[in-house]
Design an enzyme around this catalytic site. Structure first.
Site, PDB file in Angstrom:
ATOM      1  CG  ASP A   1      14.595 -16.851   3.980  1.00 23.58           C
ATOM      2  OD1 ASP A   1      15.037 -15.991   4.611  1.00 23.58           O
ATOM      3  OD2 ASP A   1      14.863 -18.095   4.462  1.00 23.58           O
TER       4      ASP A   1
ATOM      5  N   GLY B   1     -25.396   3.965   3.446  1.00 22.22           N
ATOM      6  CA  GLY B   1     -26.419   4.712   4.207  1.00 22.22           C
ATOM      7  C   GLY B   1     -26.913   4.247   5.537  1.00 22.22           C
TER       8      GLY B   1
ATOM      9  CB  ALA C   1       9.242  -5.726   3.688  1.00 26.01           C
TER      10      ALA C   1
ATOM     11  NE  ARG D   1       2.809 -13.010  10.975  1.00 27.32           N
ATOM     12  CZ  ARG D   1       1.447 -13.261  11.818  1.00 27.32           C
ATOM     13  NH1 ARG D   1       1.707 -12.331  12.601  1.00 27.32           N
ATOM     14  NH2 ARG D   1       0.940 -14.119  11.573  1.00 27.32           N
TER      15      ARG D   1
ATOM     16  CB  VAL E   1       9.945  -7.919  -4.996  1.00 23.14           C
ATOM     17  CG1 VAL E   1       9.272  -6.652  -4.931  1.00 23.14           C
ATOM     18  CG2 VAL E   1      10.403  -8.543  -6.206  1.00 23.14           C
ATOM     19  NE  ARG E   2       8.739 -12.287   1.896  1.00 21.98           N
ATOM     20  CZ  ARG E   2       9.770 -12.935   2.446  1.00 21.98           C
ATOM     21  NH1 ARG E   2      10.306 -13.818   1.955  1.00 21.98           N
ATOM     22  NH2 ARG E   2      10.015 -12.553   3.855  1.00 21.98           N
TER      23      ARG E   2
ATOM     24  CG  PHE F   1      -1.773   1.194   1.469  1.00 19.43           C
ATOM     25  CD1 PHE F   1      -2.590   1.690   0.558  1.00 19.43           C
ATOM     26  CD2 PHE F   1      -1.694   1.793   2.609  1.00 19.43           C
ATOM     27  CE1 PHE F   1      -3.323   3.017   0.640  1.00 19.43           C
ATOM     28  CE2 PHE F   1      -2.756   2.911   2.870  1.00 19.43           C
ATOM     29  CZ  PHE F   1      -3.254   3.614   1.978  1.00 19.43           C
TER      30      PHE F   1
ATOM     31  CE1 TYR G   1       3.286  -4.452  12.430  1.00 20.54           C
ATOM     32  CE2 TYR G   1       2.316  -2.684  13.599  1.00 20.54           C
ATOM     33  CZ  TYR G   1       2.933  -3.200  12.554  1.00 20.54           C
ATOM     34  OH  TYR G   1       3.011  -2.327  11.556  1.00 20.54           O
TER      35      TYR G   1
END
Length: 322
Positions: free
Chosen positions: A52, A193, A73, A75, A34-35, A13, A144
């Site tokens: 990896d 609505g 990047a 999780r 990138v993976r 994003f 997190y």
């Protein structure tokens, strides 16, 4: 002379918008880690595929001639995480992968490592009228946030040992074109609505528009004074949940239908259904002070809240009619 940057999380994003922004800057030369190679990649030679992060050492082609790494990047925070050990899962990616990349970057001669962390390192909420600051003692409350805090600590250790410049950015909730999760759900409710019981909330939330975050990341990649600093970042305009829904409804051309239910009743109802964390995000306050970003780096938000919401709403409406 161009600055050579390596971007991780470039297909996400925030990453997509950051890449688009940097491509417009003739002084930036970007490479993306990138993976897997994206379908119909516009410039396949700009991508380096790695299965990896453990494979990345100082001689890895991804780091060749790189001056700045922007590490997006991760999780991401997951509601109702089903992993049997969420903390370990977050640590494996958000700590292990981050520190592996940073050590290799330092050994390869990279000058700066920009790490996009999270306000969750500070905690889950503030009292109304108060705001988190970079100098506050970290108080993460979930796996997190803990993983992001541990990554920050590890990066500071690497910086002290190697001379790698580390810049840490802690954004609040990011919104913008293509936003998902709860923010997208709010737009769906407003367009349908649906009456929402959020008409009497006096909380205050800091948000950050995608354009503002991307602008700030670029400043942190370049500004000499950003080296070895931590920054909280937002739009600089805090709003209540009630105000947010009203402004978002206006941007969607679908006025919000808000019922004046007291916050204490919402919190009670959320508790009965085991939704305390959702209640905190909707009814509680979370504010950040961005004075440091403004004073030290001279940065100012490039869009207002209303401008950011309009871009978000326009994209959402266009996608609905496709």
């Amino acid at each position: 002379m161009k600055t050579k940057l390596l971007i991780t999380g470039s297909t996400g994003f925030v990453g997509r918008q950051l890449v688009a922004h940097l491509r417009e800057d003739p002084a930036s030369d970007i490479r993306m880690l990138v993976r897997r190679l994206p379908e119909k990649a516009p410039a396949p030679d700009d991508f380096v595929v790695v299965a990896d992060f453990a494979e990345i050492d100082a001689l890895h082609p991804a780091l060749k001639d790189i001056q700045v790494v922007v590490h997006l990047a991760s999780r991401v925070h997951i509601m109702n995480d089903s992993d049997p050990d969420p903390l370990e899962a977050f640590r494996r990616v958000n700590v292990g992968h981050t520190l592996q990349l940073a050590r290799s970057a330092a050994a390869a001669g990279v000058k700066r490592f920009v790490f996009v962390s999270s306000v969750k390192v500070n905690g889950e909420g503030t009292a109304p009228g108060q705001a988190y600051r970079e100098s506050d003692t970290p108080a993460p409350a979930d796996p997190y946030g803990i993983s992001k805090m541990e990554a920050e600590k590890g990066l500071k250790t690497i910086a002290s040992q190697t001379g790698l410049q580390v810049v840490i950015i802690r954004p609040v909730l990011v919104y913008g074109p293509g936003v998902k999760a709860n923010f997208e759900n709010m737009m769906k409710w407003l367009c349908k609505g649906v009456p929402l019981p959020f008409g009497s909330l006096n909380n205050k939330r800091s948000l950050v528009a995608l354009d503002n975050l991307v602008s700030f990341i670029k400043v942190c990649a370049e500004h000499p004074a950003a080296a070895d600093q931590t920054f909280l970042i937002s739009d600089g305009q805090d709003v209540s949940t009630t105000e947010l829904l009203q402004r978002l409804g206006s941007a969607l051309h679908s006025p919000a239908r808000l019922l004046p239910v007291p916050a204490r009743l919402l919190a009670l109802g959320a508790g009965l259904f085991g939704k305390n964390s959702l209640s905190q995000r909707l009814c509680g306050s979370l504010q950040v002070d961005i004075h440091k970003a403004r004073s030290l780096l001279g940065w100012q938000p490039v869009v207002t809240v209303d401008e950011g919401l309009k871009k978000t709403a326009d994209y959402f409406l266009n996608e609905r009619v496709k």
